[in-house]
Structure formats: structure tokens, C-alpha cells
Design a protein around this motif. Structure first.
Motif, PDB file in Angstrom:
ATOM      1  N   TYR A   1      -2.085 -11.586  -9.227  1.00 14.41           N
ATOM      2  CA  TYR A   1      -2.447 -11.462 -10.631  1.00 14.41           C
ATOM      3  C   TYR A   1      -1.924 -12.653 -11.415  1.00 14.41           C
ATOM      4  O   TYR A   1      -0.856 -13.198 -11.129  1.00 14.41           O
TER       5      TYR A   1
ATOM      6  N   ASP B   1      -3.933  -7.624  -3.998  1.00 14.92           N
ATOM      7  CA  ASP B   1      -4.330  -8.726  -4.855  1.00 14.92           C
ATOM      8  C   ASP B   1      -3.137  -9.390  -5.526  1.00 14.92           C
ATOM      9  O   ASP B   1      -2.047  -8.801  -5.633  1.00 14.92           O
TER      10      ASP B   1
ATOM     11  N   THR C   1      -7.911 -12.551  -5.495  1.00 16.29           N
ATOM     12  CA  THR C   1      -8.133 -11.807  -4.261  1.00 16.29           C
ATOM     13  C   THR C   1      -8.072 -12.756  -3.073  1.00 16.29           C
ATOM     14  O   THR C   1      -8.028 -13.984  -3.245  1.00 16.29           O
TER      15      THR C   1
ATOM     16  N   VAL D   1      -1.835  -1.736 -10.691  1.00 20.77           N
ATOM     17  CA  VAL D   1      -2.377  -2.863  -9.935  1.00 20.77           C
ATOM     18  C   VAL D   1      -2.562  -2.460  -8.471  1.00 20.77           C
ATOM     19  O   VAL D   1      -1.925  -1.519  -7.981  1.00 20.77           O
ATOM     20  N   ASP D   2      -3.424  -3.231  -7.793  1.00 23.56           N
ATOM     21  CA  ASP D   2      -3.687  -2.960  -6.385  1.00 23.56           C
ATOM     22  C   ASP D   2      -2.771  -3.781  -5.503  1.00 23.56           C
ATOM     23  O   ASP D   2      -2.346  -4.891  -5.861  1.00 23.56           O
ATOM     24  N   ALA D   3      -2.538  -3.250  -4.334  1.00 27.98           N
ATOM     25  CA  ALA D   3      -1.549  -3.865  -3.457  1.00 27.98           C
ATOM     26  C   ALA D   3      -1.974  -5.238  -2.969  1.00 27.98           C
ATOM     27  O   ALA D   3      -1.192  -6.171  -2.944  1.00 27.98           O
TER      28      ALA D   3
ATOM     29  N   THR E   1      -7.401 -11.249 -11.842  1.00 29.15           N
ATOM     30  CA  THR E   1      -7.088 -10.860 -10.466  1.00 29.15           C
ATOM     31  C   THR E   1      -7.340 -12.029  -9.520  1.00 29.15           C
ATOM     32  O   THR E   1      -8.295 -12.796  -9.702  1.00 29.15           O
TER      33      THR E   1
ATOM     34  N   ASN F   1       1.984   0.963  -7.741  1.00 34.23           N
ATOM     35  CA  ASN F   1       2.422  -0.334  -8.275  1.00 34.23           C
ATOM     36  C   ASN F   1       1.910  -0.522  -9.690  1.00 34.23           C
ATOM     37  O   ASN F   1       0.774  -0.174  -9.993  1.00 34.23           O
TER      38      ASN F   1
ATOM     39  N   ASP G   1       0.833  -1.210   0.000  1.00 29.55           N
ATOM     40  CA  ASP G   1       0.000   0.000   0.000  1.00 29.55           C
ATOM     41  C   ASP G   1       0.861   1.251   0.000  1.00 29.55           C
ATOM     42  O   ASP G   1       2.047   1.212   0.314  1.00 29.55           O
TER      43      ASP G   1
END
Lengths: 426, 905
Positions: free
Chosen positions: A307, A305, A278, A301-303, A276, A258, A254
Motif C-alpha cells: 500500500y 498487497d 499488487t 487491508v489484504d495480506a 494498492t 489486518n 493471511d
């Protein structure tokens, strides 16, 4: 009568000979030389292309093995083996770089008495936090991706040649702008048992996602990127080979930007899709598209998750994190395995193990570290995070099914991303 | 320039020089005889035209015009030169003789105008290259010794009576040719058109000789090539013309030695002239072939055998040498050699030897290639011989075995010819094979050109079919000696003890040579003799006995090898030689053999048939044999068989006619096919031996070794030198760093070989980064990878195997950076191998990277006591005795052969 007998004999013998197969000069059938597929799995050797020890950053090399063994660490420099040290790995171990290199930046080799085993160079100092992978196989072709030569960033390409013969390379650069031809990279030689450093900032500045493809025409090297930010932070990325499928157990941490950086060095466009993963299981599709020839693309991209990237043709993929006071990068894993080695994991502060389960069924994994073990459930298509306490470093993960394991660490000096080492049969 | 000078029965007016109209007038006056109804003057320009008018003759420009102007009543035309004065009765004699013997073309006897008692020409014969032989001595007086009407190859062109229709068909003499060759060409074309050519000595003309006086020396030789192109059929011309040029070249070269440059200049001018007129020649040939009524056999009828140019060259050379030699013995030898040079067929032998020289030109100029089994001479030939006689043999990882006998044979040659033993072996084998096969053919009744062609085909066989491409050189000396062995068995036994001793000695020597190089080829003599007994002539029992004695005798030198080797290794060991003959060659030989056996007379049918069976037997061995030795023997057998086939087929045409001849002409396809194959071998310049492959490796290892012992070379991949082992389907072998010839054959697999395989398998594991230590323990310093294979990973990406950036990329060469010595003491100081023993700094322990036997140890490396500064092994007593027995037998046989030869001489 004699003539008749002669004729008949000749005809009979001639027919017999004519029916026999000819015997040509036998070119003994040879099998074409096997191109060593860069299966980045645990073996009994690890090439650490970049290790550093000085007042700004004191690194160490962490080890992990499937069983107790010994490791011999050699620093190779200027055409010779500069120093050698032995350590026990039972099944984890580490050695400060200063034990074999009083001060400086070099390449090192870890030779295990028995495999599978792996190594990782880690460090936490004034320059920042870093985790640099040590490949265990030598590829014919390497790719490094997503380096920044924007203002305030320095990017070095380090070419480590631990072998006794000179290496000759061709380096092709590409970025978000496409192909980046540079004559100085077309014929690069690296002397035997030495390291050559190329400053990409000087040659190809002001690129955000500068990537390189390295083809070795003679000899072999192990490359790495070393990227530093003027505002703080250092990252080292080891090279990978191309693959059509990439797994990322995490998208980063976070409060950091990224990106999933895709690199297509080929001469034709490649279609891709990113799914994704999760904590609850498989998630939505993140992205789908086409990557132009000789092109680099970045996808945010999200922290939390993970991939899964699938492409029509082999490409390279990396997760790159850039923050105010740190940066990190790591290549994904192109294979899955039940067992994983994470050398050095837990030696840096606030380390979190991330486990991705790419299959449909749930998988149970056992995380074993110096401090104990823990069982976790990873939902099908999802990820699970396992924070671990700080220790001398070293983790093993055993799954009931194929998984992908990575880790990240964060602290005051910065953050680091790393991928585990799968244990596969070869 | 002489123009054609013709006259009809009406008119005789000739003009050699247009300014000399007086000669024309004089000849016209001399031909005012009753038989002449019309008189013509041909050519010569306006002075001759004026002389023709004054002499009441008709002037025409060319022969074609003459033929058109001839009145229908004219039946014959009398052609006269303007410098030839006929006697009053000359024409009458010609006409009477022509009518009497029904000759289409008759010629007068020519006497010299300045001395009418001296003969200039009575016609004569030629050789196959149209070189004239008048049969007259220089300045020979006319004593009517030639005064008989007879058929000849040519008549002098100064006075010729020809039938009008024949003149029309021939189109007259060839204006491009000088007078002498013009006459040969004219008569030759007349004969090929079915006309009879005869000389009529009772018709005399006196010749002033001005038509010959200004002809340059190169014109007649050049003209003969044009004439041959017109006279002969395609199949004859295709070999006559090149041979004629080669003979002229030989003549020119030898005369250069005699400090006479002119023949070489004449040759060059002649070639130029023919090149300039080649289109005209081809046109003239087409015209001439239209009226051909008989085959070339008619042309051969009045020809001398051999080459007159060569014969004269030999005579002149003899005289030249005689002038320069004062030693009586040399003079006597020269006189003897003069006879040899004058023998028919000598030219063909010269051509065959020349073909051999051309065929090995690359070997002579650039040295031997290193490929296949053709490798470096040993660094110490005496140690190779010692190893053969029971000593320790360092090939591979060392063995108590003697190695292949051929290696000992090569070492034996090297003791005399230390610089280039392999070249000596190859060249002397080819020459010896040529002579030996010819001798064999002569023994079986084949002589002359046929014997030459057969021998050439036999020695070319070796390279055309397999041995060359694999570089298996031992077949060369084996084939050289085999015919001598066979001949000694087949020929009648001589009388007298010394002669018999000499024959026996020769038989033994040739058998020993055969046995030394291709042991199983000792059976060739038996095979040939058995077949000859069945289909040929001669006392069967004695031939059989001699053949067996020959085969057994050859075993004398094989004692150590037979003692050590197992029969299964001899029969199935090593890789069989490749054998893949071109279809056209096999078909040509097969067809020719069949047709010749069908239609030829004795002895040709026997020789061809036996040869065919031998060749097929050799082919079967080559195709079926699993090992190297039987396939090499098969190749020798095949070569002998092909020799007999080609010799028999080539000679079978002699004396045949009709349908049999037609069939035998067809059978010549075997000869043609064999000669084409031989030509392809000659063109390579290395007699079909493989192209050099490993000299670069040898240079590299020698250059980089500096003062240190060289270490061993591990070769991996395809096309390895000599025999090879296999691991995971990949050939490999270990050799001395010099790649010596003895390493072509593999020693017995033992502990060190097993250790090497284990090292290779271990190194193939990508996790093994330092295989150099294991290779170094086996003394392997160099690794040469000749082709990609699964074993590549044993050497790539290793920390102690340095890939060298050398050469043209054919090979990948690695250098082991770990210490790699065959013998080394604990402090790292290497010992050297000198001959069959190790020497160096004295030390309590020396590590030897060799097979443990016979050092009395187990395990590799062998730890031996080096306190004396040398380590040697004791030789095997049985093999030592057998080795000495073989050596003594060979020496005694040689002495006997020499003694017997002196007796015969």
C-alpha cells in the motif's frame, strides 16, 4: 582664513563620515538549530527501546551493515550503563540479549564503529513472536499508533532515555474516539539513563486503536509500545515521526485481521488516499477520505498487497495485524531507497521479504542473505514476495531503483512484522 | 500671614496684622506729605478698613482692586509695609532719583527701627538661583558707605516707588511669596519688563521687622523656585530649577552630617508647597512672560556666579570641621579648601561628580556585570604580570604570548585593590577622566560650566557609543589618562629642573596608562597636538616634540606585547567595537560644531573646530577599522573630540551679542544633544556597560566543581565574552572556568585550538554519540551554548554530554560526564594550575591539555614529566627584560611625577 579652513575641513570630513556605513553591535548571524529530521535510515547507532530476556521470551538483537564493522552493545538501566559487549558485524551479526542482560527488560544501545548499519530486536518464545525496530535517530516528536486496551489486552508505553540528562515530555493520547486528554500524561519525566513504563491499559482502557504523540520539551527519549494479548501474542512497535507519504510493502499475513491505521494528531483534518500495490503491478485505489483532527482511523487491508498512502499533511501510519494467537504491528516507511538493510530477517521461522516498487518502471532487486543471493523483478507500482530460509538472520537488498522493503515471519508462537532500514546519503 | 501692603501717592496705610490698626494709622500719618495725592490701605480685614477710614484713606481688598481704583492722574505708586516708618523726605528722594535716572522702580535704604544706625538692606544681587546677597555684614552700621544711587538686582520691598503702568503690567507683588523673595521676584519681573531697578540710599525707612518675624525657614527657599519659574525663559528654567533642588538636597545632606536636620525638613516642605501651587505657578508664569521685553541676559547681569548656598555650606562646613580639629595642618588645609569651595563653578563640579556616582550606582550597589570584556578578576594577578613579562600564559589553551597589556594593567590594579579591581578601574577612570578633560579644556581656554559640560560629554561618550555596549572597559582608563597626556604636551614647559622632571614624569605615567590599556591611543596626543598646532596657539615645534615624546614614552610598558605580536594582528585582530550613534546626537553635534566655528570668537572657534576634526577622525577609525585596537583608539579620539566640541560650544556664548549670539544660541543644540546622551547613560546606572550575562555561568561552574579543578568552559553562540573564533560561521571560544578578564582576548591559534575544531566537527556528526572524550582531552568540562546555531548538533543527543537544567533558560549548559582536567596523571588524579605552573601528586607522566609550545613537545595532550610534582616553563628572556624595563620606567616616571608635584606644592 583659519576659520574658513576649519569650516571646510569639518564639512568635508563630516560628509565623508556620513557616507560610511554604521557598525552596529554585531549579533553574529546564527542559524536556527536544526530540528533533527527523523530520517529512519541506517546510521552508526541503534536505540533498542525494549529488549527482554527471561523464560517467557528470549530476545536477540540482529545487526546488518553495508560493510564489515564492529558493534558495541550497552544495556542502560537505572542511571548507568549496566553492561557492554562487542560483536563483529560482517556484514551481519547478532547477539543474544542475555549476553548483556542476564534477565529482565531494559533498553539497549548499539554503537557501530562504522555505518551505515542498523539493528532489530527479535524474539520467539512462549509469549509470542516479536520484531521490534531500533531507530537510529532521535526525533523531537514521536508517534506510536494503533494499540489496543480492549479487554484482555495490555498496552505499555516504554520511554527509554539513554542520555545523561533527565527528559521531560508531554504525551497526548488519541484514539478512534478522538482526543483522549489525560492529566497524568501531561508532564512526564524520565530520569537520565533509565526507562519509564506507563500502563496505558490502566489509564486509557477499552480503546481499540489507542495512539500517542510524544513531545519532548527537555532531553530526548526513544519510545516503544509493547502490547500483549491474554490469548497469546506480543508485539513491540517503535515510534515514528509524521510524514505525508507512507509505503507498506505488505498488508500483513493471511488468516489475520489486518488494518492500516492512520493517526492524525494535528489540530486540523487531513485528506488522504491509499493506493494498492499488487504482485502484478499497481492496483486499484483502496480508500480515499479525510481524517478528522486528532483522530485515528483503521482501514482493512489484504495480506498479499502492498500500500502507498498519500496525505495532505503529515500523519503517522501503521499496519496492525491481530490474530487469534498473535499480533504484530509495524510503521510504514516514509522514504524510498535503492539499498536496504534487514537486520534479524531470517532468524525467525517462515520469513518472507516483501519488496514494493513505488515507481512506474520495473525494478530489479538483489536479495543477499547469509545463505546466498537471489535476483527478483518488481513490477512498476507492484510488490514481490521473496521467502527466505531460516538462518542467523540478516539480509541486504539492492535495487536498481527506489524500492521499499519489509518482512514478516510467522510460526506456531505467533507472527511478526518488520520494516527494513533504508541506506540513504545524509 | 502678611498681606500685600500698598499705598498710592495719596494714601499710605498698611496692615501686616489686622489687629494692629495702630501701625496702619501711624504709617498713614507719616505719609501725609505734599507729594501724596491719594492714600490707600490694602488688605488687612476690617480693623485696617477702620483705620483707613479714620486716616481718610481708601480701603481696598487686593492689589488688583487698588490698580483699578487708582485715579488717572496718579503716575507713581509708593508701596509701603505697615511696619516701615519713612523719614519725612523719603518719598521726595525716591521721586527725584526716579526722575533723574529714569528708573521704573526705586527703593529706599532700610534701617532697623530699634537701632537706626544699623543697616538692614540696601538692595543687592542674587545668584542664578535667586538666593539674595545683600553685601552687608551682620549688624553693619550705616556710615553712608552705600549712599550712592545704583542699579541692583532687587530693592527691599518695605518702601518701593513704582511707575503706575509698570505696576499695572506686573499686577503687583506676588501674594504667595514671603516678603523677602517677594521683593526679589517683583524687582526681577520689573527688570524683565524692561524697567530699571535702583536703590536710593538717600530715602530712608525704619523697619520694625514684624513682617519677617513669623516666616518659617522653608518659605523663602521654596518661594525662590516659584520666582525662578516665572522669571526665567524656558531654556534657563529647565536647568536652573533642577539644579536648585539638587543643591538644596546637597545642602540638606551635608548639614545632616553636621547634625542639622532642619534643611532637609525645609526641603521636603518646600517641595510640597511648590507641588501644591504648581498650577498657580504656571499661570503666574504665563502672565509674567507676556510682558517680558529682554532676555535672560538681563537677569544674569547682577548675579553672582556659582551658588551662594554651596558657598555658605562650604563656609559652615569649614567652621564645623575647624571646631572639631585640633591639628594645625588640618586647620590650614581647611582654610585652603574654604577657598576652593568658594570658587565659582564648584557647584557644577559637585553636580558632575554626583552625576558620575548616580551613573555607576548599579555597579556600586550590585557589583560589576560579567559581559563583553568585563569579566572576573584573575585568581592570581602576580602570575598574570609574570605571564606578561615572558612567562607562560594559561589563557585559552595556553600561550607563550604576554596576553593583552590591559589584562596586565588590570592585574596591576588588582595587586592593590584585590576585591574589586574592575570597579576601581571604572570609577576612578570616570572621575579621572572628568578632571583630566576639564584640565585639557582649561588649558585650551575653556572655563566654568562649559568645561564641566564638555568633560561630562566626553566620559559619557564612551558608553553612548559602543564601548559600553561591547563592554570594552580598557577605553575607560585610556580616556582618563589621555587628556593628562595631551595637556602635558600642549601646556607651556615649566621652569626649573624639578618642575620639568615632574612634568616629564607625569607625561610618562599618563602615556604608559594610555598605552597599557589602548595601545594605539598613544596616537591621540599626537593627533590633538598636530591639530592644535595648525589651528590653535602656542609654540608649534615644542608641542610636536612633546607629543611625540608622550607617544613614544608610552611604548615603554608595551615591550613584551610588541615583541610578541605581529603588526597585522595588532591592526586587524579582534572584533572592531560597534559604532552606531543615534542620528539626533550626530546631527546635533554636527550642527552645533558648524555654527560655533562659524560665529564664535577665539578661542572657542578653534577649540570647537579642532574638537570637531578629532571627533570625525575618531568616527572614521571606528567605522573603517577592521580590528579592535584601532577602533578602541578611535573611540578615545572621538571622546576627546566631543569634549572639545561641547566645551567650545557651551563657552562660545560668553560676551556675544546680536546675530552672532543668535547663531551661537542655535549651536547650543550640540550641548543639549550631548547632555541628553549623557543622561541616557547615567540612567542605566552602570555607565552604559552591558547587562550582566555570565555571572550565572561562573556561579554554576564554581558550585559544581567542588574540590576538583574547575576545567575549561567552551562557549558557543553569539555575544560571547570578549573576542571569539569562528567555526562554520558560529563564534566560539575556550576560557578558564572562572571566565577571567585575561581571557577576553584570544591567544594565537595553535595545535590545541585545531584539535578543538576537529572535535567540534566530529561531534557535529549525529553518529558520534560520545564526543565527551575528545572534549575531555582538551580539559573542557562545561559547554555553554548562548544562541542556536549549526553547532548545536555537536552537543545534542550525546551520551556523555549532560544537559543541565539550570538558570533562566538564556543559555543551554552541558556538563561533560567524561573526565575533563587540564592536567591529569594516568590514574585519573588531576593536577592543579597554580599561577603559571602545574602542581600535583608526583608521577612519571602528566597529560596537559595545552598547546605544546613551550613544553618542548608536539601533539595534544602534552605528555610532560611530573616526577618533581610540578611543571613550569622558562620565561622568554627577551620579554622578561622588556617587562622589567617597562616596570622600571613606570616606577621612575611615577617617582619623578611625585617629586615634581611636591616641588610645585
Amino acid at each position: 582664513m583659519k576659520r574658513t579652513i576649519l569650516l571646510l575641513s569639518l564639512v568635508a570630513a563630516g560628509l565623508f563620515v556620513a557616507l560610511l556605513p554604521a557598525r552596529p553591535l554585531s549579533t553574529i548571524p546564527t542559524v536556527a538549530s536544526t530540528v533533527i529530521e527523523p530520517v529512519a535510515s541506517a546510521t552508526s547507532v541503534a536505540y533498542c527501546a525494549w529488549v527482554r530476556t527471561d523464560s517467557a521470551l528470549e530476545m536477540s538483537i540482529g545487526f546488518a551493515a553495508s560493510r564489515d564493522t564492529q558493534v558495541t552493545v550497552s544495556v542502560v538501566s537505572e542511571g548507568t550503563v549496566a553492561a557492554t559487549e562487542e560483536r563483529a558485524v560482517a556484514p551481519f551479526g547478532s547477539i543474544p540479549v542475555s549476553a548483556v542482560l542476564p534477565v529482565g527488560v531494559e533498553g539497549a544501545i548499539g554503537e557501530f564503529a562504522a555505518g551505515p548499519a542498523g539493528a532489530m530486536a527479535i524474539g520467539d518464545g512462549a509469549l509470542g513472536m516479536v520484531a521490534a525496530g531500533c531507530p537510529s535517530t532521535v526525533a523531537d516528536r514521536w508517534v506510536l499508533g494503533g494499540g489496543s486496551t480492549l479487554e484482555g489486552q495490555t498496552l505499555e508505553l516504554r520511554l527509554f532515555n539513554p542520555f545523561p540528562e533527565d527528559a521531560k515530555l508531554t504525551i497526548r493520547a488519541l484514539s478512534e474516539n478522538g482526543s483522549e486528554p489525560d492529566q497524568s500524561l501531561e508532564a512526564v519525566s524520565v530520569p537520565a539513563q533509565s526507562t519509564r513504563t506507563i500502563s496505558l491499559t490502566d489509564t486509557l482502557g477499552f480503546r481499540e486503536w489507542l495512539s500517542v504523540e510524544i513531545e519532548q520539551t527537555d532531553g530526548r527519549i526513544i519510545p516503544s509500545y509493547v502490547e500483549q494479548s491474554a490469548t497469546g501474542g506480543i508485539t513491540a512497535q517503535s515510534g515514528v515521526a509524521l510524514a505525508s507519504e507512507w509505503f507498506f510493502p505488505f498488508g500483513g499475513i493471511d488468516e489475520v485481521v489486518n488494518n492500516l491505521v492512520l493517526v492524525n494528531p494535528s489540530a486540523s483534518p487531513v485528506g488522504y488516499q491509499v493506493a494498492t500495490a499488487t504482485v502484478g503491478g499497481s492496483g486499484d485505489e483502496l480508500d480515499r477520505g479525510s481524517l478528522a483532527l486528532r483522530q485515528v482511523a483503521a482501514i482493512a487491508v489484504d495480506a498479499g498487497d502492498g500500500y502507498i498512502l498519500q496525505a495532505d499533511a503529515p500523519i503517522a501510519a501503521f499496519v496492525i495485524g491481530r490474530g487469534d494467537v498473535g499480533r504484530a504491528s509495524v510503521a510504514g516507511s516514509s522514504i524510498t531507497a535503492s539499498d536496504w538493510l534487514l537486520p534479524g530477517a531470517g532468524a525467525l521461522p517462515s520469513t518472507t521479504i516483501m519488496i514494493l516498487n513505488p515507481s512506474v518502471e520495473d525494478v530489479t532487486a538483489t536479495v543477499l542473505s547469509r545463505l546466498g543471493q537471489e535476483k527478483v523483478l518488481i513490477p512498476g507500482g507492484g510488490v514481490t514476495a521473496v521467502p527466505i530460509a531460516i538462518s542467523d538472520g540478516g539480509v541486504q537488498v539492492f535495487g536498481t531503483g527506489p524500492i521499499v522493503v519489509g518482512w514478516y515471519a510467522e510460526g506456531e508462537s505467533g507472527f511478526a512484522y518488520a520494516m527494513g532500514i533504508p541506506v540513504v546519503d545524509r | 500671614m502678611a498681606t500685600a501692603h500698598l499705598t498710592s501717592l495719596a494714601t499710605i496705610a498698611v496692615a501686616v496684622n489686622a489687629s494692629d490698626a495702630a501701625k496702619v494709622a501711624a504709617v498713614l500719618a507719616a505719609t501725609a506729605v505734599g507729594e501724596v495725592s491719594e492714600r490707600f490701605v490694602v488688605g488687612g480685614g476690617s480693623p485696617s478698613q477702620a483705620a483707613a477710614v479714620a486716616g481718610s484713606a481708601t480701603w481696598v481688598r487686593t492689589t488688583t482692586e487698588l490698580i483699578a481704583e487708582l485715579p488717572p492722574s496718579v503716575t507713581h505708586v509708593w508701596l509701603l509695609h505697615d511696619d516701615a516708618m519713612p523719614r519725612p523726605d523719603a518719598l521726595r528722594a525716591l521721586v527725584d532719583a526716579a526722575e533723574q535716572i529714569d528708573a521704573a522702580l526705586v527703593g529706599s535704604k532700610v534701617l532697623r527701627a530699634d537701632d537706626q544706625s544699623v543697616l538692614e538692606s540696601v538692595g543687592g544681587a542674587t545668584d542664578v538661583f535667586l538666593v539674595p546677597d545683600s553685601g552687608l555684614a551682620a549688624g553693619e552700621l550705616d556710615q553712608e558707605q552705600y549712599d550712592v544711587v545704583r542699579d541692583v538686582a532687587f530693592v527691599p520691598g518695605e518702601s518701593v516707588l513704582i511707575r503706575r503702568d509698570l505696576l499695572k503690567g506686573l499686577g503687583g507683588p506676588d501674594r504667595l511669596l514671603p516678603p523677602f523673595t517677594q521683593a526679589i521676584d517683583f524687582a526681577g519681573r520689573a527688570r524683565s519688563a524692561g524697567g530699571r531697578v535702583a536703590v536710593v540710599p538717600s530715602s530712608e525707612v525704619l523697619h520694625a521687622g514684624t513682617c519677617h518675624s513669623e516666616i518659617p525657614s522653608w518659605r523663602d527657599p521654596a518661594a525662590r523656585w516659584r520666582a525662578a519659574a516665572k522669571l526665567y525663559s524656558r531654556w534657563t528654567a529647565v536647568w536652573v530649577l533642577p539644579m536648585a533642588i539638587l543643591i538644596a538636597l546637597l545642602d540638606a545632606v551635608v548639614r545632616l552630617v553636621m547634625l542639622d536636620v532642619r534643611p532637609l525638613l525645609d526641603l521636603i516642605k518646600g517641595l510640597g508647597w511648590n507641588a501644591k501651587h504648581v498650577v498657580n505657578t504656571l499661570t503666574a508664569r504665563r502672565q509674567a512672560r507676556k510682558i517680558v521685553q529682554v532676555d535672560d541676559g538681563e537677569m544674569f547681569r547682577y548675579q553672582r556666579s556659582g551658588s551662594l548656598v554651596i558657598a555658605r555650606l562650604g563656609a559652615d562646613l569649614t567652621d564645623w570641621l575647624r571646631e572639631r580639629s585640633t591639628t594645625l595642618g588640618v586647620v590650614a588645609r581647611i582654610d585652603a579648601e574654604r577657598m576652593f569651595w568658594q570658587r565659582p563653578g564648584f557647584a557644577y563640579w559637585v553636580m558632575a561628580l554626583l552625576a558620575v556616582v548616580i551613573g555607576v550606582r548599579s555597579l556600586l550597589l550590585s557589583g560589576m556585570p560579567f559581559a563583553g570584556y568585563v569579566l572576573s578578576p584573575s585568581t592570581d594577578p602576580l602570575s598574570v604580570l609574570g605571564a606578561y613579562a615572558g612567562g607562560w600564559n594559561p589563557i585559552g589553551f595556553g600561550t607563550q604570548g604576554p596576553g593583552h597589556p590591559a589584562a596586565a594593567g588590570a592585574a596591576l590594579v588588582q595587586t592593590v585593590f584585590s576585591d574589586s579591581p574592575m570597579l576601581v578601574i571604572i570609577v576612578s577612570s570616570l572621575v579621572g577622566g572628568l578632571l583630566g578633560l576639564r584640565r585639557l579644556l582649561r588649558t585650551l581656554g575653556i572655563e566654568g560650566v562649559a568645561a564641566v559640560l564638555g568633560s561630562l560629554a566626553g566620559i559619557a561618550c564612551l558608553a553612548a557609543w559602543g564601548s559600553g555596549s561591547a563592554g570594552y572597559w580598557p577605553t575607560f582608563p585610556a580616556l582618563a589618562a589621555a587628556p593628562w597626556m595631551v595637556t602635558s604636551a600642549v601646556r607651556p614647559w615649566p621652569t626649573g629642573i624639578r618642575n620639568r622632571l615632574g612634568r616629564l614624569g607625569g607625561l610618562m605615567v599618563s602615556s604608559c596608562i594610555v598605552g597599557l590599556f589602548v595601545p594605539l591611543a598613544l596616537g591621540v596626543g599626537v593627533a590633538v597636538s598636530l591639530l592644535w598646532m595648525s589651528f590653535g596657539t602656542g609654540s608649534r615645534v615644542t608641542i610636536a616634540i612633546r607629543a611625540v615624546v608622550a607617544a613614544v614614552g608610552g611604548l615603554a610598558v608595551l615591550g613584551p606585547w610588541l615583541w610578541f605580536s605581529r603588526l597585522s594582528d595588532v591592526v586587524t585582530g579582534g572584533q572592531a567595537l560597534p559604532f552606531s550613534p543615534p542620528v539626533w546626537l550626530a546631527a546635533g553635534l554636527a550642527l552645533g560644531t558648524f555654527l560655533a566655528v562659524l560665529a564664535a570668537a577665539e578661542p572657542y572657534t578653534n577649540v570647537t573646530g579642532v574638537g570637531g576634526l578629532l571627533a570625525l577622525g575618531g568616527a572614521v577609525l571606528l567605522l573603517v577599522a577592521q580590528g579592535r585596537e584601532p577602533s578602541a583608539a578611535g573611540l578615545v579620539l572621538l571622546a576627546v573630540g566631543v569634549t572639545l566640541v561641547v566645551g567650545g560650544v557651551a563657552g562660545s556664548l560668553t560676551g556675544t551679542r546680536g546675530l552672532a549670539r543668535a547663531v551661537l544660541v542655535l549651536s547650543q543644540v550640540a550641548v543639549v544633544a550631548a547632555m541628553v546622551a549623557a543622561g541616557l547613560v547615567i540612567v542605566t546606572g552602570r555607565w552604559g556597560l552591558p547587562i550582566d550575562r555570565y555571572s550565572e555561568v561562573i556561579e554554576l561552574t564554581e558550585a559544581r566543581s567542588a574540590d576538583l579543578p574547575m576545567g575549561r568552559v567552551l562557549l558557543v553562540g553569539s555575544d560571547l565574552p570578549g573576542d571569539a573564533r569562528e567555526l562554520m560561521g558560529v563564534p566560539y571560544k575556550v576560557m578558564d572556568g572562572h571566565l577571567v578578564v585575561g581571557d577576553g582576548w584570544l591567544p594565537t591559534y595553535r595545535e590545541a585550538d585545531q584539535a578543538l575544531e576537529q572535535a567540534l566537527l566530529s561531534a557535529s556528526d549525529p553518529d558520534v554519540l560520545r564526543p565527551g572524550q575528545a572534549f575531555g582531552d582538551l580539559g573542557i568540562r562545561w559547554i555553554v551554548v548562548t544562541a542556536p546555531s549549526v553547532l548545536d548538533r555537536a552537543f545534542t543527543n550525546k551520551l556523555d554530554l549532560k544537559k543541565l537544567d539550570v538558570g533562566d533558560g538564556r543559555f543551554t549548559i552541558y556538563e561533560n560526564v567524561q573526565p575533563a582536567f587540564v592536567a591529569v596523571i594516568p590514574d585519573g588524579l588531576p593536577w592543579r594550575l597554580e599561577g603559571n605552573r602545574f602542581v600535583g601528586e608526583p608521577a612519571p607522566q602528566v597529560a596537559l591539555a595545552v598547546n605544546p609550545r613551550p613544553f618542548g613537545q608536539s601533539g595534544v595532550p602534552v605528555l610532560a614529566d611530573g616526577s618533581a610534582g610540578r611543571i613550569a616553563t622558562t620565561s622568554d628572556p627577551a620579554m622578561r627584560i622588556l617587562g622589567w624595563v617597562g616596570a622600571v620606567a613606570l616606577i621612575l616616571a611615577g617617582v619623578a611625577a611625585v617629586v615634581g608635584f611636591r616641588e610645585r606644592a
